[in-house]
Design a protein around this motif. Structure first.
Motif, PDB file in Angstrom:
ATOM      1  N   GLU A 144      -0.454  -3.494  -3.596  1.00  0.00           N
ATOM      2  CA  GLU A 144      -1.314  -3.358  -2.428  1.00  0.00           C
ATOM      3  C   GLU A 144      -2.408  -4.418  -2.416  1.00  0.00           C
ATOM      4  O   GLU A 144      -2.786  -4.938  -1.355  1.00  0.00           O
ATOM      5  N   ASP A 145      -2.918  -4.774  -3.592  1.00  0.00           N
ATOM      6  CA  ASP A 145      -4.011  -5.736  -3.687  1.00  0.00           C
ATOM      7  C   ASP A 145      -3.515  -7.186  -3.641  1.00  0.00           C
ATOM      8  O   ASP A 145      -4.071  -8.029  -2.925  1.00  0.00           O
ATOM      9  N   PHE A 167       5.630  -7.665  -3.363  1.00  0.00           N
ATOM     10  CA  PHE A 167       6.416  -6.493  -3.754  1.00  0.00           C
ATOM     11  C   PHE A 167       7.750  -6.892  -4.378  1.00  0.00           C
ATOM     12  O   PHE A 167       8.189  -6.294  -5.370  1.00  0.00           O
ATOM     13  N   PRO A 224       1.826   0.320  -7.720  1.00  0.00           N
ATOM     14  CA  PRO A 224       1.497   0.409  -6.284  1.00  0.00           C
ATOM     15  C   PRO A 224       0.141  -0.206  -5.945  1.00  0.00           C
ATOM     16  O   PRO A 224       0.005  -0.892  -4.924  1.00  0.00           O
ATOM     17  N   SER A 225      -0.867   0.028  -6.790  1.00  0.00           N
ATOM     18  CA  SER A 225      -2.194  -0.546  -6.532  1.00  0.00           C
ATOM     19  C   SER A 225      -2.177  -2.062  -6.673  1.00  0.00           C
ATOM     20  O   SER A 225      -2.829  -2.769  -5.895  1.00  0.00           O
TER      21      SER A 225
END
Length: 482
Positions: free
Chosen positions: A47-48, A52, A43-44
């Motif tokens: 996000e960065d 996806f 997830p991190s």
């Protein structure tokens, strides 16, 4: 040049073998931690970096590179020696880790994961081969427990570090943490591991075989891993990839029959010990991917646990494995390989049956208990099979044999992904009319039967493991270390 062994790799004394074993454990630890640390940080990362829809390739490309390079490294280790190939693997893994830590987008991270996978393809099989070189059959009984304990520790350390780095520092440190471990392992290997090898004649490296195996094997694994995910099984893409893999692998077999020094000698497929060991490895790969993929999903989506608790439920399997592996050595020295592995495979069946009793009202401890029992059974099955395979051959072919065993496990994982994915998607399609729904987004009443049918598949694989073990000879004449 062809190599010939002159003694026990120059590390026959206990005081000399200890640092080498520690270096091997550190090297294997790199791969073991990496197998669990990234999942908690996805997830991190997304996000960065974004991407996806591309993040599954972080795992697929690594598995592809690792699986295909294993048999090639095994042969090169028999030709050139273990030390340079092991150092190459550690070096590639550390280089890939550094590049992953500095990745600026998802495609770059995927490309750098490929480099990591190429390094991992050398580390695990050559590490196990080194252990087979410097320890006798009786000594290996205890040492296998040490190696297995690395995976048990990593099952706890990996998810914990991944969560800590992602939440409090940066996801990039899940890769940077490999650097000091890799440098320490490489330094110990370089300083303390000495191979006494005489070079007699020129090598005739099987380049054609290596290329055909790499490309054909990659296409096969790609088709199995991404079929039903990136494209449907009956699509032209899927059919074309799998057909091309069959053609190339058939050509590989024809080339190997004529090669002076084949990458994967066909006699590996004709020995009873090796066939039994490799069949067991393939089925263990199927079981491992089924559990590691669907147990955490069941814990979260059906039992309603957190991601951390789900991870520790799966870790129970990885904790049971080294406990059994450390005991297996003492047992197979007394009662034989087949008897020990048969007992282990029966324990796997019992654990798989217990897994089938887990339902939406069960406590997560019941799920963890089933995984722990399966881990115990795998520890009594997997470690003896590797030792049996290594003990049945001499130094000049031990790398090839170990590589073939690891490759069989990787193929099993790819087959497991395909079969279990098809099973789960089939249940979803029957209930919702959507065979491509995201399992993580499904309600528990749909997710539970889908994964439950996967557990039936795992139980079937466990029964097949019992059958494969029956072909293993009970006693094996050990070849000398040198």
């Amino acid at each position: 040049m062809t190599t010939e062994r002159t003694d026990q790799t120059g590390v026959g004394l206990r005081s000399e073998r200890g640092p080498v074993l520690l270096a091997v454990m550190l090297s294997v630890g790199l791969v073991a931690i990496d197998s669990t640390i990234l999942a908690t940080a996805v997830p991190s990362v997304v996000e960065d970096l974004g991407g996806f829809t591309q993040f599954p390739w972080l795992f697929s490309i690594y598995l592809l590179a690792q699986a295909i390079s294993v048999p090639i490294y095994g042969k090169l280790a028999d030709l050139r020696g273990r030390k340079p190939i092991m150092l190459l693997g550690v070096g590639l893994f550390v280089l890939g880790s550094v590049l992953c830590g500095f990745a600026w987008n998802m495609p770059a991270l995927i490309a750098f994961r490929l480099i990591q996978g190429l390094g991992a393809g050398a580390i695990q099989p050559i590490g196990m081969t080194i252990v087979g070189d410097i320890y006798t059959l009786a000594e290996r009984a205890k040492v296998q427990g040490y190696i297995a304990s690395v995976w048990g520790i990593s099952a706890v350390v990996g998810p914990t570090l991944g969560g800590v780095f992602s939440d409090y520092i940066s996801w990039r440190w899940i890769f940077f943490v490999n650097v000091p471990l890799g440098v320490a392992a490489a330094w110990a290997l370089f300083r303390r591991f000495h191979e006494n090898i005489t070079k007699k004649t020129e090598h005739r490296i099987d380049y054609a075989g290596a290329i055909l195996l790499a490309v054909g094997g990659s296409l096969l694994l790609l088709g199995l891993l991404e079929g039903g995910v990136m494209w449907t099984w009956d699509s032209p893409t899927s059919i074309g990839i799998l057909a091309a893999s069959v053609v190339l692998l058939t050509a590989f077999i024809l080339v190997e029959r004529r090669a002076a020094e084949p990458i994967l000698p066909l006699w590996v497929l004709g020995q009873r010990v090796l066939n039994a060991a490799n069949s067991a490895a393939l089925l263990i790969g199927v079981l491992l991917i089924g559990l590691s993929t669907y147990v955490p999903l069941y814990a979260q989506g059906v039992l309603g646990t957190s991601a951390l608790v789900a991870g520790f439920a799966l870790a129970a399997m990885t904790l049971g494995w080294p406990l059994a592996a450390s005991l297996a050595g003492r047992i197979y020295l007394r009662v034989g390989f087949r008897t020990t592995m048969l007992g282990g495979s029966i324990i796997v069946v019992l654990g798989a049956v217990l897994l089938l009793t887990v339902n939406a009202r069960s406590a997560v401890l019941q799920l963890a208990a089933a995984c722990f029992i399966i881990g115990l059974g795998l520890g009594f099955s997997a470690s003896p099979s590797v030792v049996a395979a290594q003990s049945s051959v001499d130094w000049q072919t031990r790398g090839v044999v170990t590589g073939a065993n690891m490759f069989a496990r990787s193929v099993g994982s790819a087959v497991g992904v395909a079969v279990f994915g098809a099973v789960a998607n089939g249940v979803v399609a029957a209930r919702l009319g959507d065979s491509h729904a995201d399992l993580e987004q499904l309600p528990g009443e749909v997710l539970a039967p889908a994964i439950h049918d996967v557990y039936y598949g795992a139980a079937g694989a466990a029964v097949l493991l019992v059958a494969a073990v029956l072909f293993m000879p009970n006693r094996i004449v050990e070849r000398p270390l040198s």
